[in-house]
Design a protein around this motif. Structure first.
Motif, PDB file in Angstrom:
ATOM      1  N   GLU A 171       1.157  -0.927   0.290  1.00  0.00           N
ATOM      2  CA  GLU A 171      -0.159  -0.072  -0.185  1.00  0.00           C
ATOM      3  C   GLU A 171       0.842   0.818   0.037  1.00  0.00           C
ATOM      4  O   GLU A 171       0.392   2.656   0.157  1.00  0.00           O
ATOM      5  N   SER A 172       2.143   1.146   0.248  1.00  0.00           N
ATOM      6  CA  SER A 172       3.075   2.576   0.417  1.00  0.00           C
ATOM      7  C   SER A 172       4.398   2.210  -0.802  1.00  0.00           C
ATOM      8  O   SER A 172       4.134   3.235  -0.930  1.00  0.00           O
ATOM      9  N   LEU A 173       3.852   1.512  -1.336  1.00  0.00           N
ATOM     10  CA  LEU A 173       5.174   1.552  -2.758  1.00  0.00           C
ATOM     11  C   LEU A 173       4.668   0.664  -3.630  1.00  0.00           C
ATOM     12  O   LEU A 173       4.927  -0.885  -2.921  1.00  0.00           O
ATOM     13  N   LEU A 174       4.599   1.120  -4.386  1.00  0.00           N
ATOM     14  CA  LEU A 174       4.132   0.445  -6.096  1.00  0.00           C
ATOM     15  C   LEU A 174       5.348   0.320  -6.798  1.00  0.00           C
ATOM     16  O   LEU A 174       6.199   1.378  -7.394  1.00  0.00           O
ATOM     17  N   LEU A 175       5.949  -0.968  -7.349  1.00  0.00           N
ATOM     18  CA  LEU A 175       7.610  -1.835  -7.668  1.00  0.00           C
ATOM     19  C   LEU A 175       6.469  -2.040  -9.297  1.00  0.00           C
ATOM     20  O   LEU A 175       5.788  -2.645  -9.782  1.00  0.00           O
ATOM     21  N   ILE A 176       7.006  -0.669 -10.462  1.00  0.00           N
ATOM     22  CA  ILE A 176       6.352  -0.866 -11.844  1.00  0.00           C
ATOM     23  C   ILE A 176       7.354  -1.675 -12.375  1.00  0.00           C
ATOM     24  O   ILE A 176       8.472  -0.633 -12.601  1.00  0.00           O
ATOM     25  N   PRO A 177       7.162  -3.121 -13.337  1.00  0.00           N
ATOM     26  CA  PRO A 177       8.246  -3.816 -14.124  1.00  0.00           C
ATOM     27  C   PRO A 177       8.141  -2.518 -15.456  1.00  0.00           C
ATOM     28  O   PRO A 177       7.307  -1.854 -15.316  1.00  0.00           O
ATOM     29  N   GLY A 178       9.642  -2.533 -15.405  1.00  0.00           N
ATOM     30  CA  GLY A 178       9.736  -1.252 -17.117  1.00  0.00           C
ATOM     31  C   GLY A 178      11.135  -1.983 -17.527  1.00  0.00           C
ATOM     32  O   GLY A 178      11.619  -2.785 -16.942  1.00  0.00           O
TER      33      GLY A 178
END
Length: 699
Positions: A404-411
């Protein structure tokens, strides 16, 4: 074998016996800093709030320490300056039109270089004032081919002092690093304090016989206890660092006797000439430019621990402050998340640990983090058997590490298909951001379908050329943009393909901002990128410039904050990984964000009531009000309203030298925008920290 030459000259104060008369023609007591000039001294007196008042005495006599007293906290100190000068060489194979100063792929420390310790002869003195600050400049400092002045700037209403060695060289193709601080004998210091890389407080009693030691210091701060208070010293938090691929803490402070051959005990900031990573480009020093080597001092009535706490306020505790209705987003990190997890699983490590970087980013207030995986690790060019499991691991790790505090976005960072290659080179680097996990390969065999239904991974795209790449991005509603434009492996882009259909399409966001290369004569960071933003706006499409960081694996000991910027997206709620992150892409597409080093916040920016990324009718723009609300920590220097008519760029500078530290201001300007097509804002403080908006469009 590398040759290293050192020219070690003890810092001395020498000069004629005659009294020096300071030039005060450009000083006004209305600045709030009182200056008294005597035959041999300059006395500076200023307030720091309702109660506190400070005094500094600057000694102009030959053979005497320059800073005879600083508020009674310390006395009889001389500035220490050393410059390690080498050569700038542009990488082979770059377009001839590219400037030698626009270089990252360089290693001056692998060629002959020389270290020069400054000699101050006190040849001149002048006092100037601007807004609510005054500067005492003493001329006659020389360090090898560099020469100039030592400057002390005092800020009315603040306990902050800025010390600079403002120096230039006539020599061409010079790259350099520097050390800066103080040396003295029988001063009133008692002990020093700092936080180590594990954030544990360290204390060192003063031993003036102790040998010079380099310190790995957290938060870039060191404090000294004096007889009547304490003093914290720290460099400009972002300007102090030239760009690197690795943010390893390279021990940027020194403490002790014998530093660079100096006979006296001292302390200050330093640069390790070896840096960290494959490329260590140092700072640019174009001929006759005034390079400003800077250090801040902060007086505190308490002890050294109190001084460190007070100094940390200037970087908000090395944290990006939360803003209502906004999400913090950062991009371009080579964390090797997938390959690290696969290696750990092969070794039987269970459960998989949480990498250090997760807590690092959470502690900094980062909410959304966009990766650039398989950049020197993994098998990005594999047709599928190796690549697809690695992609699956990237998606799995991003899901596991997000909460809920960090969104790790693949890229990923890509170097094929889109762009126009410079002869013998690839088409440049670009970032790819999907709104959800997408499997794809960069190769497509003859006769292989564009879309394949894989038994384990579902839909898999095979991309063989530009048309395939564009089709994939459009089908999956992805975004692409130029990474490190006009430098590194993109030094001819996006300029070379600005007329191509894919660039003009909405799928291409624009380019990215980073402070690179480094030139301490500039009052803005990242001018290369900000100038490109203006050019892209004038080219005619609605393009944007998010900030990027572009570094490799991070752990808790790293010096990350000094290399960072952050994007504040107008996104009230951060998406959850399981739901996809298309709202992040939507905000980027709209240009609904601003970018900052963290110290300056742009709480609002409107032109005729329209925010960045929005469009104002031209008939309304002729008499539009530009309104901006700024909040800052360091005293400000200036803001600029920047606009363009499709050909030229126009800048209206707003002087902000009358501002205090830790304040805010609403600025309203009736701007003449007749004939203009876009308008944006930049704001910069006295430490070269900055913030900028995306354009408001005028149609």
């Amino acid at each position: 074998m590398r040759q290293i030459w050192f020219s070690i000259i003890a810092l001395v104060v020498a000069g004629g016996a005659r009294a020096m008369t300071p030039d005060v023609a450009r000083y006004s007591p209305a600045c709030g800093v009182a200056i008294t000039t005597e035959e041999d001294h300059i006395t500076v007196s200023w307030s720091a709030g309702a109660v506190a008042r400070h005094e500094a005495r600057i000694d102009l006599r030959a053979g005497r320490p320059l800073l005879s007293s600083l508020d009674g906290v310390l006395r009889d100190l001389d500035p220490f300056v050393s410059i390690t000068a080498g050569t700038r060489v542009a990488p082979e194979g770059r377009p001839p039109a590219m400037s030698i100063w626009n270089t990252f792929f360089d290693n001056p420390h692998k060629r002959p270089f020389k270290t020069h310790v400054g000699v101050l002869t006190k040849k001149s003195a002048r006092v100037t004032s601007e807004g609510r600050r005054a500067t005492v400049a003493v001329g006659g400092i020389v360090a090898g081919p560099f020469s100039g002045e030592v400057c002390l700037t005092f800020f009315s209403g603040s306990s902050l002092i800025k010390m600079e060695a403002v120096m230039s060289t006539p020599e061409d193709k010079t790259a350099y690093v520097f050390d800066l601080g103080f040396v003295g004998k029988d001063s009133d210091w008692n002990n020093f304090a700092w936080a180590d890389t594990d954030d544990k407080r360290q204390m060192r009693e003063v031993d003036e016989t102790a040998a010079d030691e380099s310190l790995a210091v957290r938060n870039r701060m060191l404090a000294v206890n004096g007889a009547r208070g304490s003093l914290a010293i720290f460099p400009p938090p972002h300007q102090f660092f030239y760009p690197l691929d690795w943010t390893t803490n390279t021990k940027n402070f020194w403490l002790g006797r014998g530093h660079q051959g100096a006979e006296q005990f001292g302390f200050g900031v330093r640069h390790d000439p070896r840096g960290a990573g494959n490329f260590v480009p140092w700072f640019n020093a174009p001929p006759r430019t005034k390079q400003c080597l800077s250090l801040f001092l902060l007086l505190d009535p308490g002890n050294a621990t109190d001084a460190l706490k007070s100094a940390l306020r200037f970087t908000r505790g090395d944290r990006f402050a939360p803003l209502p209705g906004m999400t913090t987003f950062t991009t371009h990190y080579h964390m090797a998340v997938a390959m690290t997890a696969m290696e750990q699983m092969q070794k039987g490590v269970t459960p998989l640990p949480v990498p250090d970087f997760v807590k690092v980013f959470k502690d900094m207030g980062v909410q959304a983090l966009h990766l650039g995986e398989f950049h020197g690790d993994g098998h990005q060019d594999d047709p599928g058997p190796l690549r697809l499991p690695e992609m699956q691991m990237m998606f799995s790790e991003c899901a596991r590490l997000s909460d809920e505090s960090l969104l790790l976005i693949p890229g990923e960072e890509i170097n094929t298909h889109l762009g126009i290659p410079f002869p013998g080179r690839h088409p440049g680097h670009w970032m790819l951001l999907f709104p959800k996990p997408v499997f794809w390969t960069k190769v497509r065999a003859e006769g292989q379908p564009f879309i394949e239904q894989h038994p384990q991974h579902g839909t898999v795209y095979h991309v063989g050329d530009r048309a395939d790449m564009i089709e994939l991005i459009k089908r999956e509603h992805a975004l692409a943009w130029t990474a490190h434009p006009r430098i590194k492996a993109s030094n001819w882009t996006p300029d070379v393909f600005k007329d191509q259909d894919f660039y003009k399409d909405d799928l291409w966001l624009g380019a990215a901002f980073k402070s690179m290369p480094a030139d301490l004569s500039r009052e803005r960071l990242g001018g290369r990128c900000l100038d490109l933003l203006d050019d892209m706006c004038n080219w005619g499409q609605k393009k944007y410039l998010p900030g990027e960081v572009d570094v490799f694996k991070i752990d808790r000991t790293h010096e990350l904050y000094g290399h960072m910027n952050i994007n504040y997206l107008r996104l009230p709620k951060m998406p959850r990984y399981a739901d996809g992150w298309s709202p992040v892409l939507d905000v980027l597409r709209r240009g609904a964000f601003f970018t900052t080093t963290g110290e300056i916040l742009i709480r609002s920016f409107t032109v005729g009531g329209k925010q960045s990324g929005e469009t104002l009718r031209r008939t309304e723009a002729d008499k539009a009000e530009v309104s901006v609300e700024l909040e800052w920590t360091f005293p400000m220097k200036f803001a600029e309203i920047i606009c363009g008519d499709g050909t030229q760029v126009f800048r209206e500078r707003i002087d902000m030298t009358d501002t205090d530290a830790f304040s805010s201001k609403v600025i309203k300007v009736q701007a003449d925008l007749r004939g203009q097509r876009w308008v944006r804002l930049e704001a910069w403080d006295c430490a070269a920290n900055g913030a900028y908006t995306q354009p408001v469009w005028l149609e």
